[in-house]
Design a protein around this motif. Structure first.
Motif, mmCIF file in Angstrom:
data_model
loop_
_atom_site.group_PDB
_atom_site.id
_atom_site.type_symbol
_atom_site.label_atom_id
_atom_site.label_comp_id
_atom_site.label_asym_id
_atom_site.label_seq_id
_atom_site.Cartn_x
_atom_site.Cartn_y
_atom_site.Cartn_z
ATOM 1 N N ALA A 100 0.838 -1.198 0.000
ATOM 2 C CA ALA A 100 0.000 0.000 0.000
ATOM 3 C C ALA A 100 0.871 1.245 0.000
ATOM 4 O O ALA A 100 1.980 1.254 0.554
ATOM 5 C CB ALA A 100 -0.925 0.013 1.214
ATOM 6 N N LEU A 101 0.361 2.300 -0.628
ATOM 7 C CA LEU A 101 1.010 3.607 -0.647
ATOM 8 C C LEU A 101 -0.037 4.638 -0.250
ATOM 9 O O LEU A 101 -1.085 4.747 -0.896
ATOM 10 C CB LEU A 101 1.570 3.913 -2.037
ATOM 11 N N LEU A 102 0.239 5.392 0.833
ATOM 12 C CA LEU A 102 -0.749 6.300 1.404
ATOM 13 C C LEU A 102 -0.183 7.704 1.528
ATOM 14 O O LEU A 102 0.969 7.886 1.947
ATOM 15 C CB LEU A 102 -1.189 5.819 2.792
ATOM 16 N N LEU A 103 -0.994 8.691 1.176
ATOM 17 C CA LEU A 103 -0.687 10.098 1.427
ATOM 18 C C LEU A 103 -1.544 10.520 2.612
ATOM 19 O O LEU A 103 -2.774 10.552 2.519
ATOM 20 C CB LEU A 103 -1.005 10.943 0.196
ATOM 21 N N VAL A 104 -0.911 10.831 3.763
ATOM 22 C CA VAL A 104 -1.639 11.042 5.010
ATOM 23 C C VAL A 104 -1.278 12.386 5.634
ATOM 24 O O VAL A 104 -0.427 13.122 5.124
ATOM 25 C CB VAL A 104 -1.342 9.895 6.008
#
Length: 205
Positions: A100-104
């Motif tokens: 997974a790749l998340l921008l948080v």
């Protein structure tokens, strides 16, 4: 003496695949909230708004399949006309791994994670997570694992690049009842105890 009554009214299929729920507490006149959900085999939308003079609006959506999924969420404060949160991510799943790749954190950090399910009798699983903060150029790395000691006991470990280490041993000593022993070492805590130990017991009939 203070009393409160919470109420929730749900209406299914107001439109095709759509559900609405109204919740509020008495006498708190600012507690009202309206939730609307749309669920489709390959998409889902969830929205909520507070029913008060300064409502908070939240919206989340996801689309994809069992192998690939895209999602995002936003929160908006109508009083200050500002976004309280906005996050987005993409996930890729296979029988033996997930990535997974998340921008948080309102676009302030990028988080990447990977979980690998090793084909072993003890169900050994290893996971890694890397977080990069754009404002400070700080990088954080964490690695963890999980394995079965026996059919009723699970051991989990976690280590990070700042020296933190933790473990958890959880045993199902009877159906629906768990006993958990956990510990953590944090070398960054100078003025307080750097080591913590915990014991918990969960009983379910």
């Amino acid at each position: 003496m203070y009393g409160e009554v919470s109420t929730k009214v749900t209406v299914n299929d107001i439109f095709h695949s759509t559900k609405a729920a109204l919740s509020f507490s008495v006498p708190d006149h600012k507690s009202g909230k309206l939730d609307v959900q749309y669920i489709h085999p390959h998409a889902a939308i969830d929205s909520s708004i507070g029913l008060n003079p300064s409502p908070q609006l939240e919206l989340s959506a996801a689309i994809g399949s069992k192998d690939l999924c895209l999602g995002a969420e936003v929160g908006f404060n109508t009083t200050s006309a500002s976004f309280t949160k906005y996050n987005a991510g993409i996930a890729f799943n296979k029988p033996d791994f997930s990535a997974a790749l998340l921008l948080v954190d309102r676009g302030q950090a990028l988080k990447a994670s990977y979980i690998h399910y090793v084909d072993r009798p003890d169900g050994f699983t290893i996971a890694t997570e890397i977080t990069h903060r754009f404002s400070s150029f700080e990088n954080r790395f964490t690695i963890g694992s999980s394995k079965l000691i026996d059919p009723h006991t699970v051991l989990k470990t976690r280590f990070s690049n700042d020296g933190k280490a933790a473990f958890q041993v959880q045993r199902a000593w009877r159906p629906n009842s768990l006993i958990t022993l956990s510990g953590e070492y944090d070398p960054t805590k100078i003025f307080s105890s750097s080591t913590k130990l915990g014991l918990s017991l969960a009983l379910k009939p």
